[in-house]
Design an enzyme around this catalytic site. Structure first.
Site, short mmCIF file in Angstrom:
data_model
loop_
_atom_site.label_atom_id
_atom_site.label_comp_id
_atom_site.label_asym_id
_atom_site.label_seq_id
_atom_site.Cartn_x
_atom_site.Cartn_y
_atom_site.Cartn_z
N GLY A 263 4.17 -48.96 -21.01
CA GLY A 263 4.92 -49.94 -21.81
C GLY A 263 6.34 -49.43 -22.04
O GLY A 263 7.30 -50.16 -21.87
N ALA A 264 6.45 -48.17 -22.42
CA ALA A 264 7.75 -47.59 -22.72
C ALA A 264 7.60 -46.09 -22.89
O ALA A 264 6.47 -45.58 -22.90
CB ALA A 264 8.32 -48.19 -24.00
N MET A 265 8.74 -45.39 -23.03
CA MET A 265 8.68 -43.94 -23.12
C MET A 265 9.73 -43.44 -24.10
O MET A 265 10.89 -43.82 -24.04
CB MET A 265 8.90 -43.33 -21.72
CG MET A 265 8.91 -41.82 -21.69
SD MET A 265 7.30 -41.14 -22.20
CE MET A 265 7.85 -39.62 -22.97
N GLU A 266 9.29 -42.52 -24.96
CA GLU A 266 10.09 -42.09 -26.11
C GLU A 266 11.05 -40.94 -25.84
O GLU A 266 11.35 -40.17 -26.76
CB GLU A 266 9.13 -41.69 -27.23
CG GLU A 266 8.32 -40.39 -26.99
CD GLU A 266 6.93 -40.57 -26.41
OE1 GLU A 266 6.69 -41.60 -25.74
OE2 GLU A 266 6.07 -39.68 -26.61
N ASN A 267 11.56 -40.77 -24.61
CA ASN A 267 12.51 -39.69 -24.33
C ASN A 267 13.54 -39.55 -25.45
O ASN A 267 14.06 -40.54 -25.94
CB ASN A 267 13.25 -39.97 -23.02
CG ASN A 267 12.33 -40.52 -21.97
OD1 ASN A 267 11.38 -39.88 -21.58
ND2 ASN A 267 12.59 -41.75 -21.53
N HIS A 299 7.35 -48.24 -32.19
CA HIS A 299 6.50 -47.12 -31.78
C HIS A 299 7.34 -46.02 -31.12
O HIS A 299 7.25 -44.85 -31.50
CB HIS A 299 5.44 -47.63 -30.80
CG HIS A 299 4.52 -46.58 -30.27
ND1 HIS A 299 3.27 -46.33 -30.79
CD2 HIS A 299 4.67 -45.68 -29.26
CE1 HIS A 299 2.70 -45.35 -30.13
NE2 HIS A 299 3.53 -44.93 -29.19
N GLU A 300 8.16 -46.38 -30.16
CA GLU A 300 8.96 -45.37 -29.45
C GLU A 300 9.96 -44.73 -30.41
O GLU A 300 10.18 -43.52 -30.38
CB GLU A 300 9.67 -45.96 -28.24
CG GLU A 300 8.78 -46.70 -27.24
CD GLU A 300 7.53 -45.96 -26.82
OE1 GLU A 300 7.54 -44.71 -26.80
OE2 GLU A 300 6.51 -46.63 -26.52
N HIS A 303 8.33 -42.18 -32.61
CA HIS A 303 8.05 -40.92 -31.92
C HIS A 303 9.15 -39.89 -32.14
O HIS A 303 8.92 -38.69 -31.96
CB HIS A 303 7.92 -41.15 -30.41
CG HIS A 303 6.52 -41.43 -29.93
ND1 HIS A 303 5.43 -40.69 -30.33
CD2 HIS A 303 6.04 -42.35 -29.04
CE1 HIS A 303 4.34 -41.15 -29.72
NE2 HIS A 303 4.67 -42.16 -28.94
N GLU A 322 0.16 -39.63 -30.50
CA GLU A 322 -0.08 -41.05 -30.20
C GLU A 322 -0.88 -41.75 -31.29
O GLU A 322 -0.54 -42.85 -31.71
CB GLU A 322 -0.75 -41.21 -28.83
CG GLU A 322 0.13 -40.75 -27.66
CD GLU A 322 1.49 -41.42 -27.61
OE1 GLU A 322 1.70 -42.43 -28.31
OE2 GLU A 322 2.37 -40.93 -26.86
N1 BAL Z 1 4.26 -41.45 -24.65
C1 BAL Z 1 3.99 -42.50 -23.74
C2 BAL Z 1 4.38 -43.84 -24.22
C3 BAL Z 1 4.07 -43.98 -25.64
O1 BAL Z 1 2.94 -43.80 -26.07
O2 BAL Z 1 4.95 -44.23 -26.44
ZN ZN Z 2 3.33 -43.37 -27.99
#
Ligand code: BAL
Ligand code: ZN
Length: 876
Positions: A263-267, A299-300, A303, A322
């Site tokens: 879905g997405a990534m929290e870099n 959510h991201e 993180h 998570e």
């Molecule tokens: N860390 C992978 C994507 C997410 O859970 O936000």
């Molecule tokens: Zn996540």
């Protein structure tokens, strides 16, 4: 892939102090230079070699403190680089140079290209596809990143942290440099380069710092990022107010790309998103899309603290970030929208996705202790059950102690790579509560079954409650221990009041929460003046199955009068499920389906009650799904019988409730200008639910066709089209609507995904041929994960009668697809394959076909570890 064991964890021999990366981007031949400053850990062996991870890499050059290393001192393979005879005490610099080919990276892990844009995905183990590196989450360092690329096509050069500067480099090329001061593990690294449009805003943090916010999307799509930006600002504010968490860089960026596995990534500071979870406008996005965007943006962002500032020591701890972050995004959505409706939706999702996982061959604890392929542990158990476990801590401790525990966790572990034990210890220390038994929720798999019986003694004014908990064995865990299960309950008296017991014996009961800790436990409540109706597991305080033979009159009372709206919804479900099960059995015996009068009357009363929130009424109207019924049946599943039985039940309810349904379909939300807020969305969902039911009562496509023609937003348009396709797939109205939809949205990939999935979801054995034909459509793109999910994924996950065809043809089709997809994108293949996880609960002949198809996959040559791990566990 080797099996990795939690018990084998040990820290690295070398501490990584700094990372300095230089990329010279080229679509086919990108040069990567990594300067890494290491120091041997004091406790480490003086002779231990430095071992770096790789994946399909080829070393080009290797320097130690700027001097080329003799070949005898190291060994490089595609998946590792081992260097010997390194300094025992002083820090040293390793400089690794290698070349990679983003253009051919179809796995979408590491550095790849999507629509002409360079993009990275590194979680969990993608960074090792970029350069040799200690690619594990407990190795944290500050990063400096320099990106050099052709100016043409790459005006944007982005990485994590704050922008240092940039300018011309050489003929036709320019560069940009970024510095991220916050030590981070490699899985949070990101690089994006290309030519994108931007939406900009700012956010002033609680301490008064101004943060630049930027969302990058394809040119021309900027207006569709406005809602995401709004959601981002609300998320930032909410995390300050609710958790005291402030953002920590000068800039926060989001990039939307069209090819993305997750879905997405929290870099850190540079989130990369599947564009499905960024882009929205009323014409092209549904209410569900808006809600998902809000949730995933949050959510991201969340993180940044739970995941990035405090990360995971190892991948076994994945639910540390998570589960907690899902809990946080659920709370955010509850505050932004309707708390009870959000809870109902989350529990429905948990039961339909996580409960089957937890009772099948892929069951694992939220904190597993072995894995073969970590990509396969981004599961609903780690995420959603992980969130439920966090929620139970909040329930057990109460709001105040939960907050103290969170604050202590942030204070103690900021900047660290932590464990689930660290997390639980923070709550235990902050509250003084012993959470050792509770911790079993993290380490044991399976959904506990709590059986309830009760008795009322009028003479003694005492109500007694006997509870028994059992958890079935799961793979690798034959014996289960009793867990600490917090059960929120209410004893409802004749007058509708909730009883306040004088005393409770038999165990802990506080603030309306009963603490079940033994296998068998009897609680006795004294001072209960009349026989109460028991409402138990209110708000779904524990993720369990409940066995309680509650009489229909009590359920009706709860459904009508409970103050906990989740409990009202649950009571309706408890009334409906036995009716649906009986209907399924009747269909199987060739008998008429009879629908219970209590259920019909209660349901119609509730959906017609204008004093109740429309979104709640819509949830009530959406009866248990076919998958819910299959789960309740528990085995020997015949999806065709379930489908027929559920449809017959809906027809009976809809026929009896036509007047109410027509009023709802005609009145609610009519003429309202579109707004994505929860109230408006709720009104639309009730109206659309009524439309679905009326299609059953009326048996003709006219009403849906009219709704389609009159729709002024994607929610109503797609819903009308789903009624047409689901109920009247062969009608002229449906064909016309599908053609019009295709034509109108031919250049919008995300809407075309809806067009594909609506058709892939059409029930019945014709689904397979329809899907095969759609795969030949000019719009089908086999390399795009969203497109593959919209077609193959919809068949496998969301079309029970189409997928579970009695002749097994759809299983064979899935096997072919999995083998083909696996060659390009193992993660995507493995994820879709999990749709087969409940094959053993099918009736015998379908189960045989399923097993044969699974065996074909298992025997295929050159399978990825991802697919071979899943198929191996499913067949075991
Ligand atoms: N860390 C992978 C994507 C997410 O859970 O936000
Ligand atoms: Zn996540």
């Amino acid at each position: 892939g080797q099996i990795v064991h939690l018990a084998d964890y040990r820290p690295t021999d070398f501490v990584l102090e700094r990372v300095d990366l230089t990329f010279e981007l080229d679509p086919k031949n990108t040069k990567v230079e990594a300067r890494l400053i290491f120091q041997r850990r004091e406790s480490a062996d003086r002779h231990a070699p430095l071992v770096l991870d790789g994946d399909e890499l080829k070393l080009s050059s290797l320097l130690l403190d700027q001097v080329e290393l003799p070949a005898a001192q190291y060994e490089a393979t595609p998946d590792s680089l081992t260097i010997r005879d390194l300094p025992a005490e002083s820090p040293f610099e390793i400089c690794v140079t290698n070349y990679i080919n983003p253009q051919v990276n179809t796995q979408l892990m590491g550095l790849y290209r999507t629509n002409g844009v360079y993009c990275t995905q590194c979680e969990a183990e993608g960074f090792r596809r970029i350069t040799y590196f200690p690619d594990r989450p407990d190795v944290l360092a500050p990063y400096t990143v320099t990106i050099i690329a052709a100016k043409e096509g790459n005006p944007l050069l982005l990485s994590n942290g704050n922008f240092l500067g940039g300018g011309n480099y050489d003929e036709g090329r320019h560069f940009a440099a970024w510095f991220d001061p916050h030590p981070k593990p490699s899985y949070l690294f990101a690089l994006v380069a290309g030519d994108l449009g931007v939406v900009e805003d700012t956010f002033t943090t609680m301490s008064g710092r101004e943060v630049a916010l930027k969302i990058y999307v394809e040119h021309g799509k900027e207006p569709r990022a406005a809602y995401a930006m709004d959601a981002l600002k609300r998320s930032m504010k909410w995390d300050e107010e609710r958790f005291g968490r402030e953002y920590d860089l000068d800039i926060f960026m989001i990039v939307a790309v069209s090819d993305f596995n997750m879905g997405a990534m929290e870099n850190k500071g540079l989130n990369v998103f599947n564009d499905k979870f960024v882009l929205a406008d009323p014409e092209t996005a549904s209410d569900a899309d808006y809600a998902n965007i809000e949730r995933i943006i949050a959510h991201e962002y969340f993180h940044n603290w739970t995941g990035n500032r405090i990360t995971c020591r190892d991948w076994f701890q994945l639910c540390l970030k998570e589960g907690l972050t899902v809990y946080r995004d659920q709370e955010f959505s509850s505050d932004m929208r309707s708390r009870p409706v959000k809870r109902i939706a989350d529990v429905r999702h948990l039961k339909s996705e996580q409960f089957p996982e937890d009772s099948g061959p892929l069951a694992h604890p939220p904190r597993p202790d072995t894995y073969r392929e970590i990509n396969n542990f981004y599961t609903t158990t780690v995420y959603e059950k992980g969130a439920e476990v966090t929620r139970m801590i909040a329930t057990i401790l109460g709001a105040e102690d939960f907050k103290k525990g969170m604050d202590l966790y942030f204070e103690r572990h900021d900047g660290e790579a932590a464990t689930v034990e660290d997390f639980v210890r923070s709550f235990a220390d902050a509250s003084g509560r012993d959470l050792s038994q509770f911790s079993l929720w993290y380490t044991e798999a399976g959904t506990p079954l709590v059986s309830v019986s009760s008795a009322y003694d009028a003479g003694k004014a005492t109500f007694s409650l006997t509870l028994e908990q059992t958890t079935a064995p799961t793979p690798g865990q034959p014996v289960k221990q009793p867990r600490h299960i917090p059960l929120s309950l209410a004893l409802i008296l004749d007058n509708g009041q909730i009883a306040e017991p004088q005393a409770v014996e038999g165990g802990e009961y506080r603030d309306g929460v009963l603490h079940l800790t033994q296998r068998n436990q009897t609680f006795s409540f004294s001072g209960i003046s009349s026989r109460p109706v028991l409402s138990i597991n209110r708000s779904f305080s524990a993720p369990i199955n409940l066995h309680f033979e509650q009489n229909a009159a009590d359920l009706v009372q709860i459904a009508r009068h409970e103050t906990d709206m989740f409990a009202r919804f649950q009571a309706l479900t408890d009334l409906a499920l036995p009716v649906l099960i009986a209907a399924t059995k009747a269909v199987q015996k060739g008998e008429d389906v009879r629908t219970d009068a209590d259920l019909i009357a209660t349901l119609i009363e509730i959906i017609g009650d204008d004093a109740l929130e429309p979104a709640f009424r819509a949830q009530a109207l959406a009866l248990p799904s076919e998958t819910d019924i299959a789960r309740e049946l528990g085995g020997n599943t015949d999806p065709d019988a379930i489908h027929k039985a559920r449809n017959a039940t809906i027809t009976a309810i809809a026929t009896a409730g036509q007047d109410t349904l027509r009023r709802l379909a005609d009145d609610a939300a009519n003429g309202e200008a579109y707004s994505p807020d929860a109230g408006s969305a709720g009104r639309r969902s009730l109206r659309n639910g009524a439309l679905t039911f009326l299609a059953f009562a009326e048996g003709t496509p006219e009403r849906a066709a009219k709704a389609y023609a009159g729709a002024t937003n994607m929610t109503d348009l797609a819903h009308a089209l789903s009624v047409l396709t689901q109920r009247f797939p062969d009608s002229a109205e449906t064909k016309e609507a599908l053609a019009a939809f295709e034509k109108r949205f031919a250049d919008n990939a995300l809407v075309l995904d809806k067009w594909f999935s609506l058709q892939a979801a059409i029930p019945g054995e014709g689904a397979l041929d329809r899907i095969k034909a759609l795969m030949k459509s000019k719009h089908f793109i086999a390399t795009n994960p969203n497109r593959v999910r919209s077609l193959v994924g919809t068949l496998a996950f969301s079309n029970p009668t189409g997928f579970h065809r009695a002749d097994g043809a759809a299983y064979r089709f899935l096997a072919e697809q999995i083998i083909a997809i696996d060659k390009r994108n193992p993660q995507l293949a493995a994820r879709i394959l999990t749709s087969m996880r409940s094959w053993r609960s099918l009736e015998a002949s379908r189960a045989d076909h399923a097993k044969a198809a699974l065996s074909t996959i298992a025997e295929a040559k050159g399978l990825s570890t991802d697919v071979s791990d899943i198929v191996g566990r499913i067949l075991k």
